[in-house]
Design a protein around this motif. Structure first.
Motif, PDB file in Angstrom:
ATOM      1  N   ILE A  81       0.844  -1.192   0.000  1.00  0.00           N
ATOM      2  CA  ILE A  81       0.000   0.000   0.000  1.00  0.00           C
ATOM      3  C   ILE A  81       0.883   1.247   0.000  1.00  0.00           C
ATOM      4  CG2 ILE A  81      -1.807   1.258   1.227  1.00  0.00           C
ATOM      5  CD1 ILE A  81      -2.709  -1.448   0.122  1.00  0.00           C
ATOM      6  N   CYS A  82       0.674   2.120  -0.963  1.00  0.00           N
ATOM      7  CA  CYS A  82       1.457   3.355  -1.078  1.00  0.00           C
ATOM      8  C   CYS A  82       0.959   4.355  -0.036  1.00  0.00           C
ATOM      9  CB  CYS A  82       1.318   3.937  -2.480  1.00  0.00           C
ATOM     10  SG  CYS A  82       2.150   5.525  -2.677  1.00  0.00           S
ATOM     11  N   PRO A  83       1.849   4.909   0.804  1.00  0.00           N
ATOM     12  CA  PRO A  83       1.400   5.889   1.792  1.00  0.00           C
ATOM     13  C   PRO A  83       0.998   7.227   1.168  1.00  0.00           C
ATOM     14  CG  PRO A  83       3.769   5.613   1.928  1.00  0.00           C
ATOM     15  CD  PRO A  83       3.263   4.604   0.943  1.00  0.00           C
ATOM     16  N   ALA A  84       1.468   7.522  -0.038  1.00  0.00           N
ATOM     17  CA  ALA A  84       1.156   8.798  -0.682  1.00  0.00           C
ATOM     18  C   ALA A  84      -0.239   8.786  -1.324  1.00  0.00           C
ATOM     19  CB  ALA A  84       2.211   9.123  -1.729  1.00  0.00           C
ATOM     20  N   CYS A  85      -0.530   7.751  -2.098  1.00  0.00           N
ATOM     21  CA  CYS A  85      -1.813   7.725  -2.814  1.00  0.00           C
ATOM     22  C   CYS A  85      -2.804   6.722  -2.224  1.00  0.00           C
ATOM     23  CB  CYS A  85      -1.596   7.429  -4.294  1.00  0.00           C
ATOM     24  SG  CYS A  85      -0.888   5.812  -4.642  1.00  0.00           S
ATOM     25  N   GLY A  86      -2.326   5.793  -1.391  1.00  0.00           N
ATOM     26  CA  GLY A  86      -3.210   4.836  -0.735  1.00  0.00           C
ATOM     27  C   GLY A  86      -3.650   3.674  -1.598  1.00  0.00           C
ATOM     28  N   ARG A  87      -3.071   3.528  -2.784  1.00  0.00           N
ATOM     29  CA  ARG A  87      -3.442   2.428  -3.673  1.00  0.00           C
ATOM     30  C   ARG A  87      -2.529   1.230  -3.472  1.00  0.00           C
ATOM     31  NH1 ARG A  87      -3.511   5.640  -9.229  1.00  0.00           N
ATOM     32  NH2 ARG A  87      -1.377   5.724  -8.525  1.00  0.00           N
ATOM     33  N   ASP A  88      -3.031   0.055  -3.862  1.00  0.00           N
ATOM     34  CA  ASP A  88      -2.213  -1.151  -3.859  1.00  0.00           C
ATOM     35  C   ASP A  88      -1.317  -1.084  -5.093  1.00  0.00           C
ATOM     36  OD1 ASP A  88      -1.069  -3.657  -3.842  1.00  0.00           O
ATOM     37  OD2 ASP A  88      -2.957  -4.742  -3.671  1.00  0.00           O
ATOM     38  N   ALA A  89      -0.008  -1.040  -4.887  1.00  0.00           N
ATOM     39  CA  ALA A  89       0.937  -0.879  -5.994  1.00  0.00           C
ATOM     40  C   ALA A  89       1.063  -2.145  -6.828  1.00  0.00           C
ATOM     41  CB  ALA A  89       2.302  -0.468  -5.461  1.00  0.00           C
ATOM     42  N   GLY A  90       0.711  -3.297  -6.279  1.00  0.00           N
ATOM     43  CA  GLY A  90       0.860  -4.549  -7.012  1.00  0.00           C
ATOM     44  C   GLY A  90       2.231  -5.173  -6.833  1.00  0.00           C
ATOM     45  N   TYR A  91       3.101  -4.533  -6.057  1.00  0.00           N
ATOM     46  CA  TYR A  91       4.439  -5.022  -5.756  1.00  0.00           C
ATOM     47  C   TYR A  91       4.844  -4.440  -4.407  1.00  0.00           C
ATOM     48  CZ  TYR A  91       5.405  -0.398  -7.647  1.00  0.00           C
ATOM     49  OH  TYR A  91       5.373   0.943  -7.897  1.00  0.00           O
ATOM     50  N   ARG A  92       5.878  -4.978  -3.815  1.00  0.00           N
ATOM     51  CA  ARG A  92       6.362  -4.463  -2.537  1.00  0.00           C
ATOM     52  C   ARG A  92       7.070  -3.140  -2.803  1.00  0.00           C
ATOM     53  NH1 ARG A  92      10.827  -4.352   0.504  1.00  0.00           N
ATOM     54  NH2 ARG A  92      12.008  -5.508  -1.039  1.00  0.00           N
ATOM     55  N   ILE A  93       6.645  -2.105  -2.104  1.00  0.00           N
ATOM     56  CA  ILE A  93       7.189  -0.766  -2.316  1.00  0.00           C
ATOM     57  C   ILE A  93       8.628  -0.712  -1.813  1.00  0.00           C
ATOM     58  CG2 ILE A  93       6.970   1.650  -1.638  1.00  0.00           C
ATOM     59  CD1 ILE A  93       3.940   1.172  -1.576  1.00  0.00           C
ATOM     60  N   PRO A  94       9.572  -0.225  -2.622  1.00  0.00           N
ATOM     61  CA  PRO A  94      10.961  -0.162  -2.195  1.00  0.00           C
ATOM     62  C   PRO A  94      11.143   0.811  -1.030  1.00  0.00           C
ATOM     63  CG  PRO A  94      10.751   0.332  -4.543  1.00  0.00           C
ATOM     64  CD  PRO A  94       9.385   0.216  -3.999  1.00  0.00           C
ATOM     65  N   PRO A  95      11.881   0.420   0.006  1.00  0.00           N
ATOM     66  CA  PRO A  95      12.114   1.332   1.131  1.00  0.00           C
ATOM     67  C   PRO A  95      12.894   2.573   0.715  1.00  0.00           C
ATOM     68  CG  PRO A  95      12.767  -0.910   1.722  1.00  0.00           C
ATOM     69  CD  PRO A  95      12.423  -0.916   0.272  1.00  0.00           C
ATOM     70  N   SER A  96      13.691   2.472  -0.344  1.00  0.00           N
ATOM     71  CA  SER A  96      14.466   3.633  -0.793  1.00  0.00           C
ATOM     72  C   SER A  96      13.559   4.736  -1.330  1.00  0.00           C
ATOM     73  CB  SER A  96      15.464   3.215  -1.866  1.00  0.00           C
ATOM     74  OG  SER A  96      14.780   2.654  -2.966  1.00  0.00           O
ATOM     75  N   LEU A  97      12.419   4.366  -1.920  1.00  0.00           N
ATOM     76  CA  LEU A  97      11.479   5.369  -2.437  1.00  0.00           C
ATOM     77  C   LEU A  97      10.468   5.783  -1.372  1.00  0.00           C
ATOM     78  CD1 LEU A  97      10.651   3.974  -5.987  1.00  0.00           C
ATOM     79  CD2 LEU A  97      12.184   5.843  -5.395  1.00  0.00           C
ATOM     80  N   GLY A  98       9.982   4.809  -0.606  1.00  0.00           N
ATOM     81  CA  GLY A  98       8.980   5.102   0.413  1.00  0.00           C
ATOM     82  C   GLY A  98       7.584   5.292  -0.146  1.00  0.00           C
ATOM     83  N   MET A  99       7.420   5.154  -1.449  1.00  0.00           N
ATOM     84  CA  MET A  99       6.126   5.279  -2.115  1.00  0.00           C
ATOM     85  C   MET A  99       6.200   4.525  -3.430  1.00  0.00           C
ATOM     86  SD  MET A  99       6.434   9.263  -3.318  1.00  0.00           S
ATOM     87  CE  MET A  99       6.912   9.843  -1.719  1.00  0.00           C
TER      88      MET A  99
END
Length: 111
Positions: A81-99
Protein backbone atom coordinates in the motif's frame (compact mmCIF):
# COMPACT_ATOMS: atom_id res chain seq x y z
CA UNK A 1 37.68 -23.02 22.49
CA UNK A 2 38.91 -24.87 19.40
CA UNK A 3 38.91 -22.99 16.11
CA UNK A 4 36.58 -24.08 13.34
CA UNK A 5 38.07 -25.93 10.39
CA UNK A 6 38.16 -23.72 7.30
CA UNK A 7 37.57 -25.13 3.82
CA UNK A 8 38.09 -23.37 0.53
CA UNK A 9 35.29 -22.85 -1.97
CA UNK A 10 33.93 -26.15 -3.38
CA UNK A 11 36.31 -28.22 -1.25
CA UNK A 12 34.06 -28.97 1.74
CA UNK A 13 33.79 -32.67 2.64
CA UNK A 14 30.65 -34.71 2.03
CA UNK A 15 28.06 -34.56 4.78
CA UNK A 16 28.39 -30.80 5.39
CA UNK A 17 26.10 -28.14 3.95
CA UNK A 18 25.43 -24.42 4.25
CA UNK A 19 22.13 -23.07 5.57
CA UNK A 20 20.83 -22.48 2.04
CA UNK A 21 21.84 -25.96 0.94
CA UNK A 22 20.03 -27.44 3.94
CA UNK A 23 16.95 -25.37 3.10
CA UNK A 24 17.01 -26.65 -0.50
CA UNK A 25 16.95 -30.18 0.94
CA UNK A 26 13.96 -29.31 3.14
CA UNK A 27 16.09 -29.25 6.30
CA UNK A 28 17.16 -26.77 8.99
CA UNK A 29 20.17 -26.79 11.34
CA UNK A 30 17.88 -27.55 14.28
CA UNK A 31 20.02 -26.00 17.00
CA UNK A 32 23.23 -27.82 16.15
CA UNK A 33 26.47 -25.86 16.40
CA UNK A 34 28.46 -24.73 13.37
CA UNK A 35 31.03 -27.43 12.59
CA UNK A 36 33.14 -25.73 9.91
CA UNK A 37 33.54 -22.63 7.81
CA UNK A 38 33.65 -22.22 4.05
CA UNK A 39 35.62 -19.34 2.49
CA UNK A 40 35.36 -18.04 -1.04
CA UNK A 41 38.21 -15.70 -1.96
CA UNK A 42 37.46 -12.35 -3.57
CA UNK A 43 39.65 -9.75 -5.20
CA UNK A 44 40.41 -6.59 -3.23
CA UNK A 45 38.13 -7.61 -0.35
CA UNK A 46 37.97 -10.18 2.39
CA UNK A 47 36.65 -13.64 1.60
CA UNK A 48 32.98 -14.53 1.64
CA UNK A 49 32.28 -16.78 4.61
CA UNK A 50 29.56 -19.42 4.99
CA UNK A 51 29.01 -21.67 7.98
CA UNK A 52 28.68 -25.41 7.49
CA UNK A 53 26.35 -27.77 9.37
CA UNK A 54 26.17 -31.56 9.48
CA UNK A 55 23.44 -32.93 7.22
CA UNK A 56 22.86 -36.05 9.31
CA UNK A 57 22.02 -33.95 12.40
CA UNK A 58 19.71 -31.52 10.54
CA UNK A 59 15.99 -31.60 11.22
CA UNK A 60 13.10 -31.19 8.80
CA UNK A 61 11.73 -27.71 8.20
CA UNK A 62 8.67 -26.98 10.30
CA UNK A 63 5.48 -26.76 8.22
CA UNK A 64 3.82 -23.38 7.73
CA UNK A 65 0.81 -23.01 10.02
CA UNK A 66 -2.37 -21.26 8.82
CA UNK A 67 -1.87 -18.49 11.40
CA UNK A 68 1.70 -17.83 10.27
CA UNK A 69 0.67 -17.82 6.61
CA UNK A 70 -2.11 -15.29 7.37
CA UNK A 71 0.32 -13.08 9.31
CA UNK A 72 2.79 -13.11 6.40
CA UNK A 73 0.05 -12.23 3.92
CA UNK A 74 -1.03 -9.26 6.10
CA UNK A 75 2.57 -8.04 6.43
CA UNK A 76 3.19 -8.28 2.68
CA UNK A 77 -0.13 -6.57 1.93
CA UNK A 78 0.87 -3.66 4.19
CA UNK A 79 4.12 -3.25 2.25
CA UNK A 80 2.18 -2.98 -1.03
CA UNK A 81 0.00 0.00 0.00
CA UNK A 82 1.46 3.36 -1.08
CA UNK A 83 1.40 5.89 1.79
CA UNK A 84 1.16 8.80 -0.68
CA UNK A 85 -1.81 7.72 -2.81
CA UNK A 86 -3.21 4.84 -0.74
CA UNK A 87 -3.44 2.43 -3.67
CA UNK A 88 -2.21 -1.15 -3.86
CA UNK A 89 0.94 -0.88 -5.99
CA UNK A 90 0.86 -4.55 -7.01
CA UNK A 91 4.44 -5.02 -5.76
CA UNK A 92 6.36 -4.46 -2.54
CA UNK A 93 7.19 -0.77 -2.32
CA UNK A 94 10.96 -0.16 -2.20
CA UNK A 95 12.11 1.33 1.13
CA UNK A 96 14.47 3.63 -0.79
CA UNK A 97 11.48 5.37 -2.44
CA UNK A 98 8.98 5.10 0.41
CA UNK A 99 6.13 5.28 -2.11
CA UNK A 100 5.05 3.66 -5.36
CA UNK A 101 7.04 4.45 -8.50
CA UNK A 102 4.34 6.66 -10.13
CA UNK A 103 4.13 8.81 -6.97
CA UNK A 104 7.92 9.01 -6.76
CA UNK A 105 8.15 10.07 -10.43
CA UNK A 106 5.31 12.64 -10.20
CA UNK A 107 7.47 15.53 -8.88
CA UNK A 108 10.00 14.93 -11.66
CA UNK A 109 7.27 14.92 -14.32
CA UNK A 110 5.73 18.17 -13.01
CA UNK A 111 9.05 20.04 -13.23
Amino acid sequence: MPALPVYRWRLAPEGLATFRQLRALGLRPGGQPVVAQLERPRRRRGPLVAFLYRIDRAKPVRPMTPAKRAALERANAARRICPACGRDAGYRIPPSLGMCVPCADAPQLAA
